[in-house]
Scaffold this motif. Sequence first.
Motif, mmCIF file in Angstrom:
data_model
loop_
_atom_site.group_PDB
_atom_site.id
_atom_site.type_symbol
_atom_site.label_atom_id
_atom_site.label_comp_id
_atom_site.label_asym_id
_atom_site.label_seq_id
_atom_site.Cartn_x
_atom_site.Cartn_y
_atom_site.Cartn_z
ATOM 1 N N HIS A 284 0.921 -1.255 0.079
ATOM 2 C CA HIS A 284 -0.015 0.110 -0.039
ATOM 3 C C HIS A 284 0.957 1.142 -0.005
ATOM 4 O O HIS A 284 1.996 1.219 0.376
ATOM 5 C CB HIS A 284 -0.922 0.018 1.102
ATOM 6 N N PRO A 285 0.212 2.285 -0.386
ATOM 7 C CA PRO A 285 -1.168 2.767 -0.839
ATOM 8 C C PRO A 285 -1.272 2.262 -2.270
ATOM 9 O O PRO A 285 -0.203 1.961 -3.013
ATOM 10 C CB PRO A 285 -1.242 4.248 -0.708
ATOM 11 N N ARG A 286 -2.443 1.907 -2.669
ATOM 12 C CA ARG A 286 -2.560 1.122 -3.987
ATOM 13 C C ARG A 286 -2.046 2.043 -5.139
ATOM 14 O O ARG A 286 -1.657 1.519 -6.068
ATOM 15 C CB ARG A 286 -4.215 0.871 -4.015
ATOM 16 N N GLU A 287 -2.240 3.527 -4.885
ATOM 17 C CA GLU A 287 -1.857 4.242 -6.236
ATOM 18 C C GLU A 287 -0.399 4.074 -6.325
ATOM 19 O O GLU A 287 -0.108 4.423 -7.456
ATOM 20 C CB GLU A 287 -2.453 5.703 -5.813
ATOM 21 N N GLN A 288 0.139 3.888 -5.489
ATOM 22 C CA GLN A 288 1.810 3.670 -5.771
ATOM 23 C C GLN A 288 2.050 2.344 -6.544
ATOM 24 O O GLN A 288 3.023 2.239 -7.298
ATOM 25 C CB GLN A 288 2.737 3.684 -4.529
ATOM 26 N N VAL A 289 1.209 1.222 -6.171
ATOM 27 C CA VAL A 289 1.312 -0.030 -6.976
ATOM 28 C C VAL A 289 0.620 -0.218 -8.002
ATOM 29 O O VAL A 289 1.084 -0.925 -9.109
ATOM 30 C CB VAL A 289 0.986 -1.065 -5.917
ATOM 31 N N PHE A 290 -0.328 0.582 -8.357
ATOM 32 C CA PHE A 290 -1.166 0.536 -9.429
ATOM 33 C C PHE A 290 -1.526 1.852 -10.044
ATOM 34 O O PHE A 290 -2.391 2.288 -9.819
ATOM 35 C CB PHE A 290 -2.651 -0.038 -9.166
ATOM 36 N N PRO A 291 -0.577 2.548 -10.500
ATOM 37 C CA PRO A 291 -0.664 3.857 -10.998
ATOM 38 C C PRO A 291 -1.391 3.940 -12.329
ATOM 39 O O PRO A 291 -1.257 3.072 -13.163
ATOM 40 C CB PRO A 291 0.795 4.235 -11.154
ATOM 41 N N GLN A 296 -7.410 0.807 -13.142
ATOM 42 C CA GLN A 296 -8.663 0.406 -13.851
ATOM 43 C C GLN A 296 -8.663 -1.069 -14.298
ATOM 44 O O GLN A 296 -9.500 -1.736 -14.166
ATOM 45 C CB GLN A 296 -9.121 1.411 -14.729
ATOM 46 N N ARG A 297 -7.345 -1.370 -14.741
ATOM 47 C CA ARG A 297 -7.264 -2.464 -15.723
ATOM 48 C C ARG A 297 -7.095 -3.767 -14.544
ATOM 49 O O ARG A 297 -7.323 -4.750 -15.039
ATOM 50 C CB ARG A 297 -6.315 -2.398 -16.765
ATOM 51 N N ALA A 298 -6.032 -3.410 -13.815
ATOM 52 C CA ALA A 298 -5.327 -4.503 -12.895
ATOM 53 C C ALA A 298 -6.106 -4.523 -11.543
ATOM 54 O O ALA A 298 -5.740 -5.520 -10.712
ATOM 55 C CB ALA A 298 -3.938 -4.483 -12.757
ATOM 56 N N LEU A 299 -7.131 -3.839 -11.096
ATOM 57 C CA LEU A 299 -7.748 -4.041 -10.010
ATOM 58 C C LEU A 299 -9.278 -4.396 -10.214
ATOM 59 O O LEU A 299 -9.866 -4.209 -11.484
ATOM 60 C CB LEU A 299 -7.648 -2.673 -9.139
ATOM 61 N N ALA A 300 -9.926 -5.162 -9.385
ATOM 62 C CA ALA A 300 -11.400 -5.298 -9.468
ATOM 63 C C ALA A 300 -12.035 -4.847 -8.518
ATOM 64 O O ALA A 300 -12.164 -5.114 -7.280
ATOM 65 C CB ALA A 300 -11.550 -6.845 -9.560
ATOM 66 N N GLY A 301 -12.817 -3.580 -8.584
ATOM 67 C CA GLY A 301 -13.437 -2.826 -7.617
ATOM 68 C C GLY A 301 -12.534 -2.356 -6.634
ATOM 69 O O GLY A 301 -12.793 -2.260 -5.557
ATOM 70 N N GLN A 303 -10.008 -4.065 -5.645
ATOM 71 C CA GLN A 303 -9.463 -5.230 -4.863
ATOM 72 C C GLN A 303 -8.349 -5.720 -5.804
ATOM 73 O O GLN A 303 -8.564 -5.919 -6.925
ATOM 74 C CB GLN A 303 -10.691 -6.365 -4.724
ATOM 75 N N ALA A 304 -7.159 -5.798 -5.096
ATOM 76 C CA ALA A 304 -5.931 -6.518 -5.648
ATOM 77 C C ALA A 304 -5.831 -8.107 -5.550
ATOM 78 O O ALA A 304 -6.641 -8.404 -4.846
ATOM 79 C CB ALA A 304 -4.705 -5.859 -5.091
ATOM 80 N N GLY A 305 -5.233 -8.542 -6.721
ATOM 81 C CA GLY A 305 -5.240 -9.804 -6.854
ATOM 82 C C GLY A 305 -6.189 -10.793 -7.575
ATOM 83 O O GLY A 305 -5.827 -11.786 -7.708
ATOM 84 N N ASN A 306 -7.042 -9.967 -7.996
ATOM 85 C CA ASN A 306 -7.875 -10.742 -8.802
ATOM 86 C C ASN A 306 -7.617 -10.957 -10.386
ATOM 87 O O ASN A 306 -8.257 -11.579 -11.060
ATOM 88 C CB ASN A 306 -9.191 -10.040 -8.939
ATOM 89 N N TYR A 307 -6.490 -10.293 -10.905
ATOM 90 C CA TYR A 307 -6.074 -10.305 -12.102
ATOM 91 C C TYR A 307 -4.304 -10.609 -11.910
ATOM 92 O O TYR A 307 -3.744 -10.367 -10.813
ATOM 93 C CB TYR A 307 -5.887 -9.108 -12.754
ATOM 94 N N PRO A 308 -3.825 -11.772 -12.602
ATOM 95 C CA PRO A 308 -2.432 -11.972 -12.514
ATOM 96 C C PRO A 308 -1.826 -10.511 -13.205
ATOM 97 O O PRO A 308 -2.496 -10.134 -14.090
ATOM 98 C CB PRO A 308 -2.158 -13.215 -13.455
ATOM 99 N N VAL A 309 -0.702 -10.067 -12.556
ATOM 100 C CA VAL A 309 -0.130 -8.763 -13.041
ATOM 101 C C VAL A 309 1.317 -8.887 -13.518
ATOM 102 O O VAL A 309 2.022 -9.893 -13.157
ATOM 103 C CB VAL A 309 0.038 -7.961 -11.825
ATOM 104 N N LEU A 310 1.510 -8.032 -14.644
ATOM 105 C CA LEU A 310 2.788 -8.009 -15.102
ATOM 106 C C LEU A 310 3.366 -6.740 -14.204
ATOM 107 O O LEU A 310 2.721 -5.742 -14.153
ATOM 108 C CB LEU A 310 2.687 -7.276 -16.461
ATOM 109 N N LEU A 311 4.442 -7.247 -13.476
ATOM 110 C CA LEU A 311 5.084 -6.246 -12.479
ATOM 111 C C LEU A 311 6.162 -5.649 -13.280
ATOM 112 O O LEU A 311 7.177 -6.381 -13.499
ATOM 113 C CB LEU A 311 5.245 -6.653 -11.265
ATOM 114 N N ILE A 312 6.597 -4.465 -13.372
ATOM 115 C CA ILE A 312 7.625 -3.872 -13.967
ATOM 116 C C ILE A 312 8.412 -2.591 -12.968
ATOM 117 O O ILE A 312 7.624 -1.615 -12.564
ATOM 118 C CB ILE A 312 7.452 -3.060 -15.334
#
Length: 376
Positions: A284-291, A296-301, A303-312
Motif C-alpha cells: 500500500h497505498p494502492r496508487e503507488q502499486v497500481f498507478p 482500472q485495468r488490474a484492480l477489480a473494484g 481489490q488487488a489480486g483478482n488479476y495476474p499482474v505484469l510487474l515492471i
Amino acid sequence: MTSPTWPQVTARRLHRHGLAAAGLPDPAAAAAAICGAHAQLASAAELSLGVRVPGATRTTVRDALWRDRTLVKTRGPRGTVHLLAAADLPLWTGALSAVPAAPPDLLTPDRLDAVVAAVADAVAGAELTVDELTDAVVARTGPWAGDRVMDAFQDRWPRWRAAESAAFRRGAVCFGPNRGRRTTYTGPRRWLPGFTPLPPAEAGPLLVTRYLHAYGPSTPAHFARWLGVPPPWAAAQFAAAGLARADVEGAEAWTAAGDPLADTPAAGTVRLLPYFDAYVIGCHPREQVFPGRAAQRALAGGQAGNYPVLLIDGVAAGVWHQRRTGARLAITVEPLTDLTARQRRALDAEADRTAGILEASSVTLTIGPVPVGPHA
C-alpha cells in the motif's frame, strides 16, 4: 524519523519479496519473507513461491509442503487459505488466536471451546475428510455438534463447523494432503513437533515487525486491511511493537526500528505474478502499486489480486493470462505501456521461467489483449 522516497520503498519491497535478481533460498524462506502465500488456488501459490526461488518448480513447492513439511497449509491473513512457513506457525496462531472475535451464533463460548478441543484431539495423528471429522467431533462432544443448522452454499453444514475458523486460528488444525479431490484436515504437530502458539503479547507485535519487513513503511490501517482484523486491535499491536516513524514523500507511516532501505534500485525488474500474489495484495497505498491505467485495468473494484499482474520495476504495468494444453503453456500479456527492447527480452525470459516453474514442456508468448475477467 526516516524519509525514504517511494522508489526506495519499492526497491526494498522487491528485495524483501525475493522479486529482485537474487531471489530467496527455498519455498519456506519465501513464505516467511512475504508473510504467507495465498493458496485458495494451489497453482497460484506454487507460482507465487516458485517465482521467488531461483530454479524452483511446482514440485519443489509441493515437496516442501507434503514431504519436507517446511510449509504448512492453513488459514492465515483474512481467514483465507495460505501456505505459511511451518516454523512461523507458533507466531501466526499466537497472534490470530488473540484477535477479538464474537462467538458464532450457533455455539456458546463453552461449546466453541469444546469443539476446538475435539478437533485438535481427532486430527492429532490422522488425516480426516470433513465427513470423518464430523463423526469424530460428534463422538467427542455430543449429537448437537452434528446438527445440520449452518447455512452454507445452498446446503446446511453440521453445527461444529461454526467453530472451524477458531480451530485454525488457535492452531488446533491445519490442512492435510487431498485425498483424491477431497480436502483433509490434520494436526499441526505433525508438521512442527512440539508446536505451541506463542503468547499473544509477544506474537502480535512480532507479526507487525514481520509485516513491516515485507511491506513497510506502512500504517495500522493498512495492516488491519491486510490481516483482516479490527483496526483498534491492529493499532494496539503497532503501539506495542517499538516502531520508528517514516515520512514517505509527505505520507506518515511506520517501519521497524533500524530497518534499512535496499541498496539496489528496482529498475530492471520484470515479473509475471499470479492471481492473489502477496506483493500486490499487501503493498500500500494502492496508487503507488497500481498507478494510472493500472488502477482500472488490474484492480477489480479496488481489490488487488483478482488479476495476474505484469510487474515492471515494482509497479503493475499490465495483466496476463495463461492457458495450458497438455504440457504446453500459452501466455498472453497485455502491457499498459509500450515495452522497451530490454523489457521485452526480460518478459521473454520471465515467460520461460514461468513455464519452468509450472513444468511445461514449451511456452508461447503473445502480446495482446487479455479478454479474461477477474477471478472471483
